[in-house]
Scaffold this motif. Structure first.
Motif: not given
Length: 210
Positions: A59-63, A39-43, A143-152, A101-110
């Motif tokens: 899953t590591q960020l949001q089990p 979901w996220f990377t950093v150097d 994260p948007w794949l997770a949001v899509a799955g939650a919406v479905v 699941a949708a709310v938690l995923s969107l919160r990480l995006v925001a």
């Protein structure tokens, strides 16, 4: 002349049931797959290894994502055993899980994780705070794949609650001994029911069964 009592709606909406099952499976697959992706990377600069990329999966960020995916898969099996109010309660639970699941995923995006959180999450870096020269956190589309799955999953839950009175009872053939289904007016269907009940296929249903 007395009016006849209204008949209960026939439980024959197999198409809706198929859509619900498909939605639950698709939602579970999307959440499970999204959780395994980065979901996220950093150097992060290190003293001995130079600059390394620290990454974290969903899953590591949001089990919770894995738990919701498992719930959706279990809900498919529960549809076979449940009916009526129990099925609607199942639909409500699935809907709430999809919303969570949708709310938690969107919160990480925001609000993405900080570089220090990602640096200490992966690559064997025990970094309590972001070191000097750390790069900016970069996000992916996972994260948007997770949001899509939650919406479905939420859509499948709504369909389950709304259409439950017309969904076939998949476990009806396992009813208690002595319980008999209402006779069918369709001769072909009556013949299949006669065969399914263990009747002789060379002898049709007795008169009065259809």
């Amino acid at each position: 002349m007395t009016g006849a009592a209204p008949e209960a709606p026939a439980r024959d909406d197999r198409r809706a049931l198929g859509l619900i099952v498909l939605g639950l499976l698709a939602g579970a697959a999307a959440l499970w797959g999204a959780g395994s992706l980065t979901w996220f990377t950093v150097d992060v600069p290190t003293a001995t290894r130079g600059t390394v990329s620290a990454a974290a999966t969903g899953t590591q960020l949001q089990p919770t994502l894995a738990a919701v995916a498992a719930l959706l898969a279990a809900a498919v099996a529960a549809l076979v055993a449940l009916s009526g109010i129990a099925r609607r309660v199942l639909g409500v639970l699935v809907g709430l899980a999809g919303i969570a699941a949708a709310v938690l995923s969107l919160r990480l995006v925001a609000v993405p994780p900080t570089p220090a959180e990602l640096a200490s999450a992966r690559a064997g870096l025990n970094t309590p705070s972001a070191p000097e020269g750390v790069g900016a956190v970069a996000g992916t589309a996972a994260p948007w794949l997770a949001v899509a799955g939650a919406v479905v999953a939420l859509a499948a839950a709504v369909l389950l609650v709304v259409r439950e009175p017309r969904l076939p009872k998949l476990g009806s053939r396992y009813a208690a001994p002595g319980a008999q289904a209402a006779p069918s007016s369709d001769p072909d269907r009556a013949a299949w029911e006669h065969l399914d009940a263990g009747g002789d296929p060379t002898v049709g249903p007795r008169e009065g069964e259809n």
